[in-house]
Design a protein around this motif. Structure first.
Motif, PDB file in Angstrom:
ATOM      1  N   HIS A  53      -5.749  44.431 -15.221  1.00 42.53           N
ATOM      2  CA  HIS A  53      -6.002  45.250 -14.041  1.00 42.53           C
ATOM      3  C   HIS A  53      -6.270  46.695 -14.464  1.00 42.53           C
ATOM      4  CE1 HIS A  53      -1.572  45.476 -14.638  1.00 42.53           C
ATOM      5  NE2 HIS A  53      -1.767  46.757 -14.375  1.00 42.53           N
ATOM      6  N   ASP A  74     -10.629  49.005 -21.591  1.00 42.56           N
ATOM      7  CA  ASP A  74     -12.030  48.808 -21.233  1.00 42.56           C
ATOM      8  C   ASP A  74     -12.410  49.843 -20.182  1.00 42.56           C
ATOM      9  OD1 ASP A  74     -14.388  47.820 -19.919  1.00 42.56           O
ATOM     10  OD2 ASP A  74     -13.869  45.767 -20.455  1.00 42.56           O
ATOM     11  N   ARG A  79     -15.109  48.436 -24.973  1.00 41.61           N
ATOM     12  CA  ARG A  79     -13.759  47.909 -25.134  1.00 41.61           C
ATOM     13  C   ARG A  79     -13.205  48.334 -26.469  1.00 41.61           C
ATOM     14  NH1 ARG A  79     -13.779  41.770 -22.883  1.00 41.61           N
ATOM     15  NH2 ARG A  79     -13.615  42.531 -20.787  1.00 41.61           N
ATOM     16  N   TRP A  98      -9.486  49.620 -17.430  1.00 44.29           N
ATOM     17  CA  TRP A  98      -9.010  48.245 -17.353  1.00 44.29           C
ATOM     18  C   TRP A  98      -8.132  48.007 -18.568  1.00 44.29           C
ATOM     19  CZ3 TRP A  98      -9.601  44.736 -13.563  1.00 44.29           C
ATOM     20  CH2 TRP A  98      -9.274  43.406 -13.834  1.00 44.29           C
ATOM     21  N   GLN A 100      -5.380  45.124 -20.671  1.00 48.79           N
ATOM     22  CA  GLN A 100      -4.714  43.848 -20.871  1.00 48.79           C
ATOM     23  C   GLN A 100      -3.813  43.986 -22.077  1.00 48.79           C
ATOM     24  OE1 GLN A 100      -7.797  40.879 -21.443  1.00 48.79           O
ATOM     25  NE2 GLN A 100      -7.326  40.011 -19.454  1.00 48.79           N
ATOM     26  N   TYR A 127     -12.233  42.259 -12.147  1.00 49.37           N
ATOM     27  CA  TYR A 127     -13.005  43.031 -13.119  1.00 49.37           C
ATOM     28  C   TYR A 127     -14.344  43.513 -12.538  1.00 49.37           C
ATOM     29  CZ  TYR A 127     -15.082  44.595 -17.463  1.00 49.37           C
ATOM     30  OH  TYR A 127     -15.673  45.368 -18.436  1.00 49.37           O
ATOM     31  N   LYS A 131     -15.692  47.399 -12.199  1.00 43.69           N
ATOM     32  CA  LYS A 131     -16.963  47.973 -12.648  1.00 43.69           C
ATOM     33  C   LYS A 131     -17.685  48.679 -11.503  1.00 43.69           C
ATOM     34  CE  LYS A 131     -19.065  44.662 -14.859  1.00 43.69           C
ATOM     35  NZ  LYS A 131     -19.863  43.845 -15.790  1.00 43.69           N
TER      36      LYS A 131
END
Length: 141
Positions: A53, A74, A79, A98, A100, A127, A131
């Motif tokens: 998230h 990201d 990334r 973003w 993880q 996701y 964006k």
């Protein structure tokens, strides 16, 4: 909107002692925000992924207090993987990224310091919506 290079590893103070070492974190001194909330992640089963998230406002500082894990950041275009495995290093994650967490070692313990109170409306869990949010912010919408 901030880019991937705004996320970075920050070194924390380290006081070495034969009896055991000590590190600490001071808000606005070692990390670029006031600490409003803290939480920790532990007992993560092998192969599990945490996060997935982004936050619209919240900034975070992530420390591997024990064990190791990877944090994937990201910005919607690029990334980067950060491996955390020392308790005197932490990862600063600005808002709008973003994230993880994966590859948790056995008995790993992740401490997360946050700049905001918990607010479900601050999260982006999809996701593609992330964006779109980034594009809107980049275009001044």
């Amino acid at each position: 909107m901030k880019k991937i290079n705004c996320a970075k590893i920050l070194e924390l103070p380290k006081i070495l002692d034969r009896r055991g070492n000590l590190s600490f974190i001071e808000e606005t001194n070692h990390i670029p925000f006031k600490i409003v909330r803290s939480y920790w992640i532990y007992d993560v089963p092998g192969g599990e992924v945490r996060g997935g998230h982004a936050y619209k406002k919240n900034q975070e500082f992530i420390v591997a207090l024990s064990g190791s894990f990877d944090v994937i950041i990201d910005d919607g275009e690029n990334r980067k993987v950060f491996s955390l495995n020392r308790s005197y290093y932490g990862l600063y994650v600005p808002s709008g990224m973003w994230r993880q967490m994966r590859n948790f070692s056995t008995n790993s313990l992740a401490l997360i310091l946050a700049s905001t109170l918990y607010d479900p409306a601050d999260y982006i869990f999809d996701y593609e919506q992330f964006k779109e949010y980034r594009n809107e912010k980049n275009n001044g919408l």
